[in-house]
Write an enzyme that holds these catalytic residues in place. Structure first.
Site, mmCIF file in Angstrom:
data_model
loop_
_atom_site.group_PDB
_atom_site.id
_atom_site.type_symbol
_atom_site.label_atom_id
_atom_site.label_comp_id
_atom_site.label_asym_id
_atom_site.label_seq_id
_atom_site.Cartn_x
_atom_site.Cartn_y
_atom_site.Cartn_z
ATOM 1 N NE ARG A 64 -3.853 0.415 0.509
ATOM 2 C CZ ARG A 64 -4.925 0.313 -0.290
ATOM 3 N NH1 ARG A 64 -5.065 1.158 -1.310
ATOM 4 N NH2 ARG A 64 -5.826 -0.637 -0.074
ATOM 5 N NE ARG A 87 -2.875 -4.924 -6.875
ATOM 6 C CZ ARG A 87 -3.779 -4.363 -6.097
ATOM 7 N NH1 ARG A 87 -3.525 -3.195 -5.536
ATOM 8 N NH2 ARG A 87 -4.932 -4.952 -5.867
ATOM 9 C CG HIS A 157 -2.399 2.813 -7.987
ATOM 10 N ND1 HIS A 157 -2.600 3.857 -7.114
ATOM 11 C CD2 HIS A 157 -3.540 2.086 -7.967
ATOM 12 C CE1 HIS A 157 -3.808 3.746 -6.580
ATOM 13 N NE2 HIS A 157 -4.407 2.688 -7.082
ATOM 14 C CG ASP A 201 -12.014 5.896 -8.168
ATOM 15 O OD1 ASP A 201 -11.174 6.025 -9.089
ATOM 16 O OD2 ASP A 201 -12.403 4.792 -7.757
ATOM 17 C CD GLU A 262 -3.929 5.492 -9.870
ATOM 18 O OE1 GLU A 262 -4.059 4.516 -10.655
ATOM 19 O OE2 GLU A 262 -4.702 5.698 -8.910
#
Length: 290
Positions: A64, A87, A157, A201, A262
Site C-alpha cells: 500500500r 503488483r 498507481h 476516483d 496515476e
C-alpha cells in the site's frame, strides 16, 4: 553502487529491494516484490512518495503506497484479480552487461505457469526506474512474446505525499471531461482540482502537457511537475475518511497525507501483435512551490 540487499527504512529486512543513489544524492528504493517503487528522495529533498506504515509485504499481497504496477487489468474492469497480478508477483532484476548505473535499475516480470493460469498470454513486462537531481523517471514496457495478439490495461498507481490534503491542488486538467467512478457519470473539470475532504476516483484524458501538484512532500515546501508519455489516461484518487478507515493497511488519517496521480491506459487497452512492444513513462520533477 546499487545493491539488492540494502533495506530502506519502513521495509522489513526480509523483503529484497534495490536502493539507488545518484552522485548528487537523489535516492530511490524499489522492492522486487511487485516491481514496486517504495521511496523517492530528490537531491537535497525529502521523500515525495506516500508509503503506508501499515502496509504488508507478504507473497501475494499488494504493497500500500509508493508506486504499484497495475497490469494487465485496471481495477475490476475485467475477469482478472483487481488491478491484475503484477503488483503481487516476485520480479527479477535485469543485470546489465556493462558497468552498473547506481542511479538506475530495470526489473522484469515474465509469463510463468502461475500467470498463465490467470491470464493465458506470454509476455515480458519491464520497469526501469531512474533518479537524478529533482527527477524520478519510471518506464513501464511490455513485449508480446507469444504467438497470438494480446490486449491489456496498465497504470503506475503513484501515491504522492502531501503535508495536508486540504491545502493541495492539482493543476493542468481544467476543462477536461472525466469519468467519476463514485457517481458513475461523466463530469467536466472546472479549474484546478481541490481535494478538500478527499474521496475522489476519477479518470481523465491526458491533456498532453504537464500537471502540477502543490504543495507536495511531507513538509509541503515543494511542488511536483508530473509528465507522462505513452499513457493516454490520468487517474486521480483519494479514498477519503470513510473508505480509508475501512482499509486495514492504511492508518485512519492516511488519506490526509496522500493523493494518487496515476499514469494509466484504461479506456483504450493496448493491443500488441506477436513480437510487438509498448512503452509508457511517468516522470516526476520536484520544484520550488509557487
Amino acid at each position: 553502487a546499487s545493491t539488492v540487499s540494502e533495506t530502506p527504512h519502513c521495509l522489513p529486512a526480509d523483503v529484497p529491494a534495490v536502493h539507488l543513489r545518484a552522485p548528487d544524492g537523489a535516492q530511490a528504493s524499489v522492492a522486487l516484490h511487485g516491481g514496486h517503487v517504495l521511496r523517492w528522495v530528490p537531491a537535497g529533498g525529502e521523500d515525495q512518495l506516500y508509503l503506508s506504515p501499515r502496509s504488508g509485504y507478504a507473497a501475494g499481497q499488494a504493497i500500500r503506497g509508493g508506486v504499484p504496477v497495475i497490469f494487465p487489468q485496471f481495477s475490476d474492469r475485467g475477469p482478472l484479480p483487481r488491478h491484475g497480478f503484477a503488483r503481487t508477483r516476485a520480479w527479477e532484476r535485469v543485470v546489465p552487461t556493462g558497468a552498473e548505473d547506481p542511479a538506475c535499475v530495470t526489473l522484469q516480470l515474465t509469463a510463468s505457469p502461475a500467470t498463465r493460469q490467470i491470464w493465458p498470454q506470454d509476455f515480458v513486462l519491464e520497469l526501469q526506474v531512474q533518479v537524478g537531481g529533482d527527477a524520478l523517471t519510471m518506464t513501464l514496457s511490455c513485449r508480446n512474446t507469444g504467438a497470438t495478439q494480446l490486449s491489456f490495461q496498465a497504470a503506475l498507481h503513484t501515491y504522492l505525499r502531501v503535508a495536508d490534503l486540504a491545502d493541495a491542488t492539482l493543476k493542468g486538467l481544467d476543462g477536461q471531461t472525466y469519468w467519476d467512478a463514485l457517481s458513475g457519470t461523466h463530469q467536466q473539470q472546472a479549474g484546478a482540482i481541490r481535494f478538500g475532504a478527499g474521496d475522489q476516483d476519477r479518470i481523465y484524458p491526458w491533456p498532453g502537457s504537464p500537471l502540477f501538484l502543490a504543495p507536495a512532500g511531507p513538509s509541503g515546501g515543494r511542488a511536483l511537475r508530473i509528465e507522462q508519455q505513452g499513457f493516454a489516461d490520468v487517474v486521480v484518487w483519494n479514498p477519503g475518511a470513510a473508505r480509508c478507515a475501512a482499509l486495514a493497511d492504511m492508518p485512519p488519517d492516511g488519506w490526509r497525507q496522500m493523493v494518487c496521480v496515476e499514469a494509466a491506459q484504461i479506456h483504450a487497452p493496448i493491443v500488441l501483435a506477436p513480437g510487438a512492444r509498448w512503452q509508457g513513462v511517468q516522470r516526476l520533477v520536484g520544484q520550488a512551490a509557487g
